[in-house]
Each structure stands twice: as structure tokens, then as C-alpha cells.
Scaffold this motif. Structure first.
Motif, PDB file in Angstrom:
ATOM      1  N   ILE A 101      13.996  26.945  11.473  1.00 38.00           N
ATOM      2  CA  ILE A 101      13.792  27.978  12.477  1.00 38.00           C
ATOM      3  C   ILE A 101      12.160  28.248  12.931  1.00 38.00           C
ATOM      4  CG2 ILE A 101      14.174  30.391  13.514  1.00 38.00           C
ATOM      5  CD1 ILE A 101      16.782  30.155  11.512  1.00 38.00           C
ATOM      6  N   ALA A 102      11.636  28.368  11.736  1.00 41.29           N
ATOM      7  CA  ALA A 102      10.079  28.848  11.738  1.00 41.29           C
ATOM      8  C   ALA A 102       9.570  27.609  12.306  1.00 41.29           C
ATOM      9  CB  ALA A 102       9.390  29.277  10.506  1.00 41.29           C
ATOM     10  N   LYS A 103       9.623  26.316  11.890  1.00 41.29           N
ATOM     11  CA  LYS A 103       9.259  25.235  12.153  1.00 41.29           C
ATOM     12  C   LYS A 103       9.196  24.876  13.722  1.00 41.29           C
ATOM     13  CE  LYS A 103       9.714  22.884   7.823  1.00 41.29           C
ATOM     14  NZ  LYS A 103      10.499  21.773   7.107  1.00 41.29           N
ATOM     15  N   PHE A 104      10.501  25.237  14.185  1.00 36.78           N
ATOM     16  CA  PHE A 104      10.873  25.077  15.549  1.00 36.78           C
ATOM     17  C   PHE A 104       9.802  26.219  16.434  1.00 36.78           C
ATOM     18  CE2 PHE A 104      12.869  26.889  19.324  1.00 36.78           C
ATOM     19  CZ  PHE A 104      13.044  25.566  20.223  1.00 36.78           C
ATOM     20  N   LEU A 105       9.793  27.394  15.979  1.00 32.19           N
ATOM     21  CA  LEU A 105       9.024  28.470  16.701  1.00 32.19           C
ATOM     22  C   LEU A 105       7.447  28.038  16.542  1.00 32.19           C
ATOM     23  CD1 LEU A 105      10.765  31.723  15.368  1.00 32.19           C
ATOM     24  CD2 LEU A 105      10.689  30.541  17.720  1.00 32.19           C
ATOM     25  N   ALA A 106       7.031  27.306  15.620  1.00 32.47           N
ATOM     26  CA  ALA A 106       5.598  27.250  15.514  1.00 32.47           C
ATOM     27  C   ALA A 106       5.178  26.013  16.250  1.00 32.47           C
ATOM     28  CB  ALA A 106       5.167  26.513  14.008  1.00 32.47           C
ATOM     29  N   GLN A 107       6.077  25.243  16.939  1.00 35.07           N
ATOM     30  CA  GLN A 107       5.583  24.061  17.908  1.00 35.07           C
ATOM     31  C   GLN A 107       4.722  24.525  18.762  1.00 35.07           C
ATOM     32  OE1 GLN A 107       9.275  21.107  18.717  1.00 35.07           O
ATOM     33  NE2 GLN A 107       9.914  23.237  18.889  1.00 35.07           N
ATOM     34  N   GLY A 108       3.342  23.641  18.844  1.00 33.68           N
ATOM     35  CA  GLY A 108       2.322  23.823  19.757  1.00 33.68           C
ATOM     36  C   GLY A 108       1.623  24.702  19.178  1.00 33.68           C
ATOM     37  N   LEU A 109       1.386  25.360  18.076  1.00 35.18           N
ATOM     38  CA  LEU A 109       0.621  26.628  17.538  1.00 35.18           C
ATOM     39  C   LEU A 109      -0.444  25.725  16.586  1.00 35.18           C
ATOM     40  CD1 LEU A 109       3.152  29.553  17.180  1.00 35.18           C
ATOM     41  CD2 LEU A 109       1.478  29.161  19.238  1.00 35.18           C
ATOM     42  N   GLU A 110      -1.646  26.447  16.580  1.00 35.77           N
ATOM     43  CA  GLU A 110      -2.480  26.045  15.631  1.00 35.77           C
ATOM     44  C   GLU A 110      -2.347  27.037  14.335  1.00 35.77           C
ATOM     45  OE1 GLU A 110      -7.238  25.410  14.769  1.00 35.77           O
ATOM     46  OE2 GLU A 110      -6.754  26.033  16.571  1.00 35.77           O
TER      47      GLU A 110
END
Length: 329
Positions: A101-110
Motif C-alpha cells: 500500500i505504501a509503495k503504491f502511495l509513494a509512486q512519483g515521490l522523492e
């Protein structure tokens, strides 16, 4: 020079960072651990993986329902509702682990992982300077979001004192309290035991346990039975500072074996034990964010703001992004 630093890559921090990134700011997420998600934690071990933090999601509230639906559409979540129980609440698990879930939410973030912020100071130019434990770099940012448990935020911010942050802010931050938890992950010989017909069991008045779940029932092709045991807060508090948690985990397994009349739970093939010092907000902050009155924008958010659920973490993360945007705009 970055516009905003978000400290903490749990649900609130990632949601906040996504909102601010979409608003056009440059955002850097700094996370002290090697993984993302905070209590959305998955541990890989002995050829499998297990969720030793939050073990499932309940779609409580409109925001959480929308997220669950999106994650189901992307095949990240699936239904884990226990249909053997009457009036069972819908629950959703991640077959690849809750950290997905966290990996999905982190997409595109530095995101900088394995980077601990050890100090925050205002600069003469009216920015924030963040010092990292590694000593490799300092960050200069216009605004800071602390998406970490309140006691950790207090340890980081209290050196600034009342002159910078104000007495009311520090008093409010110190009023938040958390309950601890100890989690034990245990694997058992494949096909050697008659597994129970339940997915999980909750304990309300037990001296040791709070919850036990058959974690391998969430996996697509489990190689062996894997259980996750979670203690209650009182038991965790007693053993929180134990240098060796293996005997503590063994006591939890023995208690489960006795309670559930499954003697073989005492003798796993392997076991790992983890302490959660800040597992559940027991005395949360009343509002969705906690921000300073200083001219420099600094906002705290998390599930401890306004509640204690995943839904509260999402709402708090969004509220923190609005607060920062109002400051900078």
C-alpha cells in the motif's frame, strides 16, 4: 533547496507528500527506516513475508473506502472478510504484504530511506535547516511536515524551545500518548498440523495477547503455516525494554497455545519478535493537525491527530498539506 520536507513515510506522510507534489511544490520525504509505510509493515523472512504491524484495512470513512476500492482495482488489496462470523465487518489484506500500500502511495515521490533527521533549526534566511544523522547532507527547506508519532516529534522539536515553537504547541504535543505492542511472527512445519478454521482471533481480557492471525492465509501460495501474534498494551509495557525479545515472544506463543488448545503453537520452526513502541494512539490530539504559531511553517500530522485509524491518518495528511499550502501561498 527544497520547498517542503516530509519526515516520515507512513500513511499520513505519503498522502501529504502526494497532495503537495500535485499542488506543484518540490517535496522530499525523509524516512529513518529502510522500508515505507510505518505500521503498514511487512517483514520478509524464511522464504516468505508477514505483516507484523497493521494486518488488514477496514474501509471506515469515505476516504478509506475510495482508497480500498482503488487498491482492489489495482489488485493490491483483496477481500479477507471472515464469512464464518455473523455480521462480520469487511476487511481487506494485501497478498504481497501491507507495505505494498505504501509503495503504491509513494509512486512519483522523492523518498530518502535510511535517513534519520536528528535536528531542525531555523536559518537567518527564514528557512528550516534539517541535519541528518549520516552527516552527508543538510536540507534547507521552506516548510516541514512531521508525519511521525508525537513522542518522536517532541524529541526532535523540544530543543528548539518555547521561544521558537511556543509553549502551547509543545504542551499540546507532549499531551499525546501512545500504547506499545509486541509482535511475534512464527512459522510452523508444512502439512504437519491441522490448521484452525479461523483467520484470526481477538482477545479483549487476556493477560498477554491482543490478537492472533493466520498470516499465511493471506498469501497466494503459502509454503508453510505462519502466524502473527500481537500482545496487549500492558504486556508490551512490561517487556518493552527487554534486551532479548525471544523469551517474550515464546511467552506469547505459550499463552496462545493454552488459550486456543493448540499445543503445537508453542514449538515453531522459527520465530521473530518486534517491538512497536508507538503502536496505537491512546490519548490522541483533538484536531486533524498540530501546527506552530511560528512564522516558519511546521506542521505535525498522523493517525494520532483526530483519532487513531488509517482513515484518520489519511485525513490528517491531507489537512497538513492544506495547512502548508496556506502558509506558503
Amino acid at each position: 533547496m527544497t520547498d517542503i520536507a516530509v519526515i516520515g513515510a507512513g500513511m499520513a506522510g505519503l498522502v501529504c507528500a502526494q497532495q503537495l507534489t500535485q499542488a506543484g511544490y518540490s517535496v522530499l520525504v525523509v524516512e529513518k527506516s529502510r522500508g515505507l509505510g510505518g505500521r503498514l509493515a511487512t517483514r520478509r523472512l524464511y522464504g516468505t513475508w508477514a505483516d507484523h504491524g497493521a494486518c488488514y484495512l477496514k474501509p471506515q470513512g469515505e476516504l478509506c473506502k475510495n482508497l480500498v476500492q482503488l487498491l482492489c482495482d489495482r489488485h493490491i488489496l483483496k477481500d479477507w472478510t471472515d464469512n464464518t462470523q455473523l455480521n462480520s465487518t469487511p476487511r481487506y489484506i494485501a497478498p504481497e504484504g501491507m507495505s505494498a500500500i505504501a509503495k503504491f502511495l509513494a509512486q512519483g515521490l522523492e523518498v530518502w530511506k535510511n535517513q534519520r533527521v536528528i535536528a531542525i533549526h531555523p536559518t537567518p534566511e527564514n528557512n528550516w535547516r534539517l541535519t541528518l544523522e549520516s552527516g552527508d547532507a543538510e536540507l534547507i527547506v521552506k516548510a516541514v511536515v512531521l508525519a511521525i508519532p508525537a513522542p518522536q516529534a517532541l524529541m526532535l522539536l523540544s530543543p528548539l524551545g518555547e521561544d521558537v515553537l511556543g509553549k502551547e504547541f509543545l504542551d499540546n504535543l507532549s499531551s499525546v500518548e501512545f500504547a506499545p505492542c509486541i509482535s511475534a511472527i512464527a512459522g510452523y512445519p508444512a502439512n504437519s498440523q491441522l490448521l484452525p478454521n479461523w483467520q484470526d482471533q481477538k482477545f479483549t481480557d487476556d493477560a498477554v495477547l491482543g490478537w492472533i492471525g493466520l498470516d499465511s492465509s493471506k498469501r497466494p501460495h503459502p509454503q508453510q503455516p505462519v502466524f502473527v501474534f500481537q500482545s496487549n498494551a500492558n504486556f508490551a509495557q512490561l517487556h518493552l525494554e527487554s534486551p532479548d525479545l525471544q523469551p517474550v515472544g515464546q511467552e506469547m506463543l505459550q499463552q496462545a497455545a493454552q488459550n486456543l488448545k493448540l499445543s503445537w503453537l508453542e514449538t515453531p520452526e522459527w520465530m521473530q519478535v518486534h517491538r512497536w513502541r508507538y503502536a496505537f494512539p491512546s490519548v490522541p490530539w483533538k484536531n486533524t493537525v498540530l501546527s506552530t504559531v511560528t512564522p516558519l511553517p511546521l506542521v505535525c500530522c498522523g493517525d494520532w491527530c483526530g483519532g487513531h485509524l488509517v482513515e484518520d491518518a489519511m485525513i490528517s495528511g491531507i489537512a497538513a498539506s492544506w495547512e502548508i499550502n496556506n502558509y506558503l501561498r
